[in-house]
Design a protein around this motif. Structure first.
Motif, PDB file in Angstrom:
ATOM      1  N   MET A 105      72.951   0.716  12.588  1.00  0.00           N
ATOM      2  CA  MET A 105      73.443   0.383  13.937  1.00  0.00           C
ATOM      3  C   MET A 105      72.284   0.456  14.931  1.00  0.00           C
ATOM      4  SD  MET A 105      76.361   2.331  16.208  1.00  0.00           S
ATOM      5  CE  MET A 105      77.786   1.367  15.737  1.00  0.00           C
ATOM      6  N   PRO A 106      72.069  -0.587  15.722  1.00  0.00           N
ATOM      7  CA  PRO A 106      70.953  -0.571  16.684  1.00  0.00           C
ATOM      8  C   PRO A 106      71.128   0.536  17.712  1.00  0.00           C
ATOM      9  CG  PRO A 106      72.445  -2.407  17.119  1.00  0.00           C
ATOM     10  CD  PRO A 106      72.864  -1.814  15.815  1.00  0.00           C
ATOM     11  N   ARG A 107      70.001   1.113  18.119  1.00  0.00           N
ATOM     12  CA  ARG A 107      70.042   2.198  19.104  1.00  0.00           C
ATOM     13  C   ARG A 107      70.064   1.640  20.515  1.00  0.00           C
ATOM     14  NH1 ARG A 107      66.781   7.604  17.462  1.00  0.00           N
ATOM     15  NH2 ARG A 107      67.737   7.930  15.421  1.00  0.00           N
ATOM     16  N   LEU A 108      70.664   2.412  21.380  1.00  0.00           N
ATOM     17  CA  LEU A 108      70.770   2.029  22.784  1.00  0.00           C
ATOM     18  C   LEU A 108      69.390   1.960  23.422  1.00  0.00           C
ATOM     19  CD1 LEU A 108      72.502   1.590  25.367  1.00  0.00           C
ATOM     20  CD2 LEU A 108      72.450   4.079  25.659  1.00  0.00           C
ATOM     21  N   GLN A 109      69.116   0.874  24.122  1.00  0.00           N
ATOM     22  CA  GLN A 109      67.878   0.723  24.876  1.00  0.00           C
ATOM     23  C   GLN A 109      68.215   0.147  26.248  1.00  0.00           C
ATOM     24  OE1 GLN A 109      65.309  -1.624  22.175  1.00  0.00           O
ATOM     25  NE2 GLN A 109      64.006   0.191  22.064  1.00  0.00           N
ATOM     26  N   LEU A 110      67.806   0.866  27.290  1.00  0.00           N
ATOM     27  CA  LEU A 110      68.074   0.436  28.656  1.00  0.00           C
ATOM     28  C   LEU A 110      66.766   0.121  29.362  1.00  0.00           C
ATOM     29  CD1 LEU A 110      70.699   3.196  29.573  1.00  0.00           C
ATOM     30  CD2 LEU A 110      71.189   0.811  29.057  1.00  0.00           C
ATOM     31  N   THR A 111      66.860  -0.659  30.415  1.00  0.00           N
ATOM     32  CA  THR A 111      65.679  -0.979  31.216  1.00  0.00           C
ATOM     33  C   THR A 111      65.915  -0.579  32.671  1.00  0.00           C
ATOM     34  OG1 THR A 111      66.405  -3.212  31.843  1.00  0.00           O
ATOM     35  CG2 THR A 111      65.224  -2.982  29.733  1.00  0.00           C
ATOM     36  N   GLY A 112      64.819  -0.320  33.370  1.00  0.00           N
ATOM     37  CA  GLY A 112      64.924  -0.004  34.792  1.00  0.00           C
ATOM     38  C   GLY A 112      65.575  -1.125  35.571  1.00  0.00           C
ATOM     39  N   LYS A 113      65.323  -2.353  35.157  1.00  0.00           N
ATOM     40  CA  LYS A 113      65.902  -3.515  35.840  1.00  0.00           C
ATOM     41  C   LYS A 113      67.423  -3.482  35.745  1.00  0.00           C
ATOM     42  CE  LYS A 113      65.745  -8.580  35.956  1.00  0.00           C
ATOM     43  NZ  LYS A 113      65.166  -9.798  35.330  1.00  0.00           N
ATOM     44  N   GLU A 114      67.942  -3.102  34.563  1.00  0.00           N
ATOM     45  CA  GLU A 114      69.392  -3.040  34.376  1.00  0.00           C
ATOM     46  C   GLU A 114      70.013  -1.951  35.246  1.00  0.00           C
ATOM     47  OE1 GLU A 114      69.693  -4.572  29.729  1.00  0.00           O
ATOM     48  OE2 GLU A 114      69.247  -2.469  30.176  1.00  0.00           O
ATOM     49  N   LEU A 115      69.324  -0.823  35.388  1.00  0.00           N
ATOM     50  CA  LEU A 115      69.851   0.255  36.214  1.00  0.00           C
ATOM     51  C   LEU A 115      69.803  -0.113  37.692  1.00  0.00           C
ATOM     52  CD1 LEU A 115      69.674   1.776  33.518  1.00  0.00           C
ATOM     53  CD2 LEU A 115      69.042   3.813  34.836  1.00  0.00           C
ATOM     54  N   ARG A 116      68.725  -0.772  38.098  1.00  0.00           N
ATOM     55  CA  ARG A 116      68.643  -1.205  39.509  1.00  0.00           C
ATOM     56  C   ARG A 116      69.718  -2.242  39.800  1.00  0.00           C
ATOM     57  NH1 ARG A 116      63.111  -0.790  38.302  1.00  0.00           N
ATOM     58  NH2 ARG A 116      62.972  -3.022  37.852  1.00  0.00           N
ATOM     59  N   ALA A 117      70.048  -3.048  38.801  1.00  0.00           N
ATOM     60  CA  ALA A 117      71.058  -4.098  38.998  1.00  0.00           C
ATOM     61  C   ALA A 117      72.446  -3.524  39.259  1.00  0.00           C
ATOM     62  CB  ALA A 117      71.110  -5.031  37.782  1.00  0.00           C
ATOM     63  N   ILE A 118      72.724  -2.305  38.750  1.00  0.00           N
ATOM     64  CA  ILE A 118      74.032  -1.697  39.023  1.00  0.00           C
ATOM     65  C   ILE A 118      73.975  -0.759  40.219  1.00  0.00           C
ATOM     66  CG2 ILE A 118      74.813  -1.909  36.630  1.00  0.00           C
ATOM     67  CD1 ILE A 118      74.308   1.100  36.302  1.00  0.00           C
ATOM     68  N   GLY A 119      72.819  -0.757  40.914  1.00  0.00           N
ATOM     69  CA  GLY A 119      72.743  -0.026  42.177  1.00  0.00           C
ATOM     70  C   GLY A 119      71.907   1.231  42.176  1.00  0.00           C
ATOM     71  N   TYR A 120      71.245   1.576  41.049  1.00  0.00           N
ATOM     72  CA  TYR A 120      70.433   2.792  41.040  1.00  0.00           C
ATOM     73  C   TYR A 120      69.214   2.635  41.944  1.00  0.00           C
ATOM     74  CZ  TYR A 120      72.839   5.725  37.706  1.00  0.00           C
ATOM     75  OH  TYR A 120      73.763   6.548  37.138  1.00  0.00           O
ATOM     76  N   PRO A 121      68.910   3.660  42.737  1.00  0.00           N
ATOM     77  CA  PRO A 121      67.762   3.567  43.640  1.00  0.00           C
ATOM     78  C   PRO A 121      66.446   3.657  42.873  1.00  0.00           C
ATOM     79  CG  PRO A 121      68.696   5.773  43.716  1.00  0.00           C
ATOM     80  CD  PRO A 121      69.612   4.951  42.851  1.00  0.00           C
ATOM     81  N   GLN A 122      65.451   2.963  43.378  1.00  0.00           N
ATOM     82  CA  GLN A 122      64.127   3.034  42.784  1.00  0.00           C
ATOM     83  C   GLN A 122      63.620   4.471  42.873  1.00  0.00           C
ATOM     84  OE1 GLN A 122      62.422   0.394  41.334  1.00  0.00           O
ATOM     85  NE2 GLN A 122      61.060   2.012  40.614  1.00  0.00           N
TER      86      GLN A 122
END
Length: 488
Positions: A1-18
């Motif tokens: 099963m592939p492991r979870l990989q997130l990017t800063g761009k994806e987090l910023r897209a849901i509203g996370y502050p830089q």
């Protein structure tokens, strides 16, 4: 099963502050939820962003929540509360939990408080209780407005024979499914257009400028939790001069949602600013305010009003799409905010009235007070009652937390009550079952001195978020706490 990989761009897209919180969140999620689907991981992160307080005691996710919560300034004296708060009226006291009453007592001890009231649908929240009304002098409390700024109701009344809802059920169902999107992180691939997106505030405030692209992609979406768009039957027994619709039975389109990620980011940012400027003791910490004489207060007021207008625009986009498909315009549109702050006159003096889960009910002001997916809602006209600070409830109000509802309500029970009331449910879950809400008829009885009923709405085809509640949403939750996104 592939492991979870997130990017800063994806987090910023849901509203996370830089900032450092992005790397922290990515590391924690990839380490502890390595086999989780990316969409579910982003949904968790979105929920933490909207309601960090609710994850403060989660053994895994608390570090992300702590990084998102405002840090009080070091030093500086703590502002004292008054020993005794101002008097306030409670409507429907028998059905209100102690947590909500305690929060209201605390709010009335603020040095800026001048009037208050608690509505019959009230329950525990953050800062002000949901169903709490507080008037202040020259001060605005971001958590007195709530996270979902401008959460509102909108009803379009169409001159269509209600029999068509059954005869053409497929058509009406399809229009609900195609008109909007549900889910906390939902965005459109092709953005709608509305004049609100060209407002100067997006250029004048740096925070808003950074939120504009996402707001555009969410324009016309509906969120999750208790937000809905539904068809129903509107009954008007006699013509009211303010409503202006002849007595009769009509088809109604009713929607409930707010300002999406735009409002949540505004609320979280300015709550942090307010807490840094004004240190308050214990229970009052979430009631930190901004003065309208200071730059930050002016900025929040601008941003709050834009978020409220954006919420209204989201409803209008949905209603206009559906009206176009119907090939007709509504006879009447009724709408109102119930998470907002207004400048109003009280005893000859301008005050700021916070209604957090409360409907404006000034003299002859129209509004909508919904019940549940299987209970009627009410089109009302305010009586301008000073004892309630010109306010009424914003719904039936929860009597059961989401966790409790998921534990006690069965699908069989839900299906039986829907069938009995002739309601078709698209999406939705046990946490929104009618059993989780107070009796709307009792709530209306408790506020008969505040509003007059001029129409009744009976839900028939109800569209809500179809995502099933995840176990992580229930973990380590205080049974008395409520989902900020859904109730505030």
């Amino acid at each position: 099963m592939p492991r979870l990989q997130l990017t800063g761009k994806e987090l910023r897209a849901i509203g996370y502050p830089q900032g450092p919180v992005i790397s922290l969140a990515m590391n924690i999620m990839e380490k502890n939820f390595r086999h989780l689907a990316k969409t579910d991981a982003l949904e968790i992160l979105s929920s933490i962003l909207q309601s960090p307080n609710q994850y403060a005691h989660d053994g895994v996710l608390n570090k992300i929540a702590e990084a998102l919560l405002p840090k009080p300034k070091a030093g500086g004296d703590e502002l004292p509360l008054a020993e005794k708060g101002i008097d306030f009226n409670v409507f429907g006291a028998g059905g209100i939990e102690q947590g909500a009453l305690h929060q209201m007592y605390t709010a009335t001890k603020l040095p800026v408080a001048v009037a208050g009231a608690l509505m019959p649908d009230a329950h525990h929240g953050y800062g002000l209780p949901i169903g709490g009304v507080l008037a202040t002098e020259n001060a605005v409390i971001p958590y007195g407005v709530g996270v979902d700024i401008g959460c509102r109701m909108c009803l379009s009344i169409f001159d269509i024979n209600p029999k068509e809802l059954a005869d053409r059920e497929h058509f009406f169902t399809r229009e609900l499914n195609e008109a909007t999107l549900f889910g906390s992180g939902s965005t459109f691939q092709k953005a709608a257009d509305h004049e609100v997106m060209y407002r100067k505030e997006f250029d004048e405030l740096g925070l808003l400028k950074g939120l504009q692209d996402r707001a555009w992609k969410q324009l016309g979406s509906s969120g999750s939790g208790n937000h809905f768009v539904e068809w129903g039957i509107v009954e008007i027994k006699e013509k009211d001069q303010v409503l202006g619709v002849e007595a009769g039975t009509y088809v109604g389109l009713l929607s409930h949602s707010g300002s999406r990620a735009l409002g949540a980011n505004v609320a979280n940012h300015y709550t942090k600013v307010a807490k840094e400027k004004r240190r308050l003791p214990g229970d009052a910490v979430n009631l930190a305010w901004l003065s309208l004489d200071e730059q930050e207060g002016v900025e929040y007021w601008m941003a709050m009003n834009l978020a409220g207008d954006y919420a209204s625009a989201c409803h209008h986009v949905i209603h206009e799409k559906i009206a176009k498909q119907l090939g007709r315009k509504p006879l009447k549109m009724v709408e109102n905010h119930h998470n907002f702050a207004w400048k109003e006159n009280r005893e000859g003096k301008e005050v700021i009235v916070h209604r957090k889960g409360a409907t404006p009910a000034g003299k002859d002001v129209l509004g909508i007070i919904p019940g549940s997916m299987a209970a009627p809602g009410f089109v009302v006209k305010g009586k301008g009652e000073m004892s309630s600070v010109n306010s009424a409830s914003h719904g039936a109000g929860r009597k059961m937390s989401r966790t409790a509802a998921l534990k006690t309500v069965t699908h069989k029970e839900l299906n039986e009550v829907l069938a009995k009331q002739g309601v078709k449910l698209l999406g939705g879950g046990l946490d929104e079952a009618p059993f989780a809400y107070k009796d709307i008829h009792e709530v209306m009885k408790a506020q008969s001195s505040l509003v007059e009923t001029v129409g009744v709405f009976f839900p028939k085809i109800v569209k809500m978020d179809g995502a099933q509640p995840k176990r992580w949403k229930k973990k380590n939750r205080d049974e008395n706490s409520r989902d900020l996104l859904m109730g505030e």
